[in-house]
Design an enzyme around this catalytic site. Structure first.
Site, PDB file in Angstrom:
ATOM      1  N   SER A 271       2.960   5.505  -4.530  1.00  0.00           N
ATOM      2  CA  SER A 271       4.163   5.112  -3.934  1.00  0.00           C
ATOM      3  C   SER A 271       5.361   6.138  -4.404  1.00  0.00           C
ATOM      4  O   SER A 271       4.974   6.612  -5.488  1.00  0.00           O
ATOM      5  CB  SER A 271       4.631   3.555  -4.220  1.00  0.00           C
ATOM      6  N   SER A 309       0.595   3.078   0.370  1.00  0.00           N
ATOM      7  CA  SER A 309       1.610   3.673  -0.549  1.00  0.00           C
ATOM      8  C   SER A 309       2.933   2.903   0.013  1.00  0.00           C
ATOM      9  O   SER A 309       3.223   2.699   1.195  1.00  0.00           O
ATOM     10  CB  SER A 309       1.931   5.127   0.108  1.00  0.00           C
ATOM     11  N   ASP A 311       6.771   3.751   0.365  1.00  0.00           N
ATOM     12  CA  ASP A 311       7.700   4.703   0.204  1.00  0.00           C
ATOM     13  C   ASP A 311       9.115   4.127   0.745  1.00  0.00           C
ATOM     14  O   ASP A 311       9.382   3.942   1.699  1.00  0.00           O
ATOM     15  CB  ASP A 311       7.133   6.054   0.868  1.00  0.00           C
TER      16      ASP A 311
END
Length: 389
Positions: A271, A309, A311
């Protein structure tokens, strides 16, 4: 005068032997020399000029503080605080926007920012399972400030990345004292980078990640505004610097070449938290557009926003004319025109790219809960990404 940089070439096998032959732990005798920022090592990213400190604090009023938690063999975590200005953030709110690249994360406060387009607290970053304790401590700290006696609602904004390889994440080590330390140490004069604060236990592309920052200042002909970025890098993909893919320096390949039995963590899922600040007079709509361009900078480093992830980009404007003063009648403010945004877009993408690279250049090797994550081997990287001039 043009500066000529003398570079050297190190075969991958030699780099593997020197850099990955054995783990580096807390008991190393002598501290390693301080690692450079990218630009100081000759890695110039983009074409736009940085601000005087090449950091998010080049945006007037912004301050950054850290609390770093390193205890025993297992705790490698921390808190990083970003304050948009030095006044009463609840009474003088700044316009803000949040953009989600891939939403596998625990970003607290996101829906109210999306709904109202403003921040009323500092932005805090930490490790995944520290989010709720961090948010609670932030609320406690802010409610105790003068003038907050009658406040009955507060929207703490706390972002995270998972530091569970180097940090015993289940210990949930963040305390109110750590949060206060990050908030009360926040300075408009300096930003520490690398394995500090919320970047203490992070991993990027299989190498040590961390906190990184950069800025860009537009010329007067384009408005003279500044865009600053701070990142907490903890993501994966295929590392690329200045457009050069570094596949030959993948940590797992070097580890195997060196016969190292302790393989680095997988460089896939992960991340990133990206905080974008600007003094340009932007409202929430324009800040959302600006935040989206920061993800371009992440992509230029080889990030792929994988399934696992988280983000996120949080963008805000510090322009005094854009602040929302609680209790005062609304005042019309001149907002930047749409067709003036392109230079700011370019600035956000470049500053994000450089901030990510800085986070890795400055980070040192860290031994923690489940093993060792090594610093990006600059001896192998620099000859590949810095042209002779």
């Amino acid at each position: 005068m043009t500066r000529r940089i003398r570079m050297w070439w190190m075969p991958v096998a030699v780099a593997a032997t020197l850099l990955l032959a054995g783990p580096v732990g807390a008991a190393d005798d002598a501290p390693a020399p301080e690692r450079p920022r990218a630009r100081d090592a000759g890695v110039v990213i983009g074409v736009r000029e940085p601000g005087p400190r090449n950091a998010i604090i080049d945006v007037p009023g912004v301050a950054v503080g850290h609390a770093t938690v390193v205890e025993g063999d297992g705790l490698r975590t921390g808190v990083t605080a970003i304050l948009p200005h030095g006044g009463d953030l609840y009474r003088e709110r700044v316009p803000a926007a949040i953009v989600v690249g891939n939403g596998y994360g625990k970003l607290l406060g996101v829906t109210q920012v999306q709904e109202l387009g403003e921040l009323e607290t500092p932005v805090l970053l930490t490790g995944t399972l520290g989010v709720w304790r961090t948010a609670d401590a932030l609320v406690e700290w802010q409610l105790a400030r003068p003038g907050m006696e009658d406040v009955r609602s507060l929207n703490p904004v706390v972002g995270e990345t998972n530091d569970g390889y180097l940090n015993d994440i289940r210990a949930r080590a963040i305390t109110p004292a750590h949060v206060r330390e990050a908030l009360e140490s926040a300075s408009p004069g300096n930003v520490d980078e690398g394995a500090v604060g919320a970047g203490t236990g992070t991993v990027a592309f299989g190498w040590k990640g961390g906190i990184g920052t950069s800025s860009r200042r537009l010329p007067a002909s384009e408005g003279g505004h500044t865009v600053g970025v701070l990142v907490q890098s903890n993501f994966g993909g295929r590392l690329t610097i200045r457009g050069v893919p570094l596949d030959d320096l993948r940590p797992e390949a070097l580890a195997l070449a060196a016969g190292n039995r302790e393989l680095p963590p997988d460089s896939g899922d992960g991340s990133i938290m990206i905080v974008v600040a600007t003094d340009a007079p932007l409202d929430a709509r324009l800040l959302r557009r600006l935040a989206a361009r920061a993800l371009l900078g992440m992509g230029r480093t080889g990030g792929d926003m994988s399934n696992g992830s988280g983000d996120y980009v949080i963008a805000f404007s510090t322009a005094p004319s854009m602040r929302r003063i609680q209790g005062d009648p609304p005042q019309p403010a001149a907002v930047l025109a749409n067709d003036a945004m392109t230079p700011l877009f370019e600035a956000a993408a470049e500053a994000t790219e450089e901030a990510i690279v800085n986070s890795m250049f400055r980070a040192e090797t860290v031994h923690g809960h489940r093993g060792t994550v090594r610093a990006l081997p600059l001896e192998g990287v620099l000859p590949m990404v810095v042209p002779e001039r």
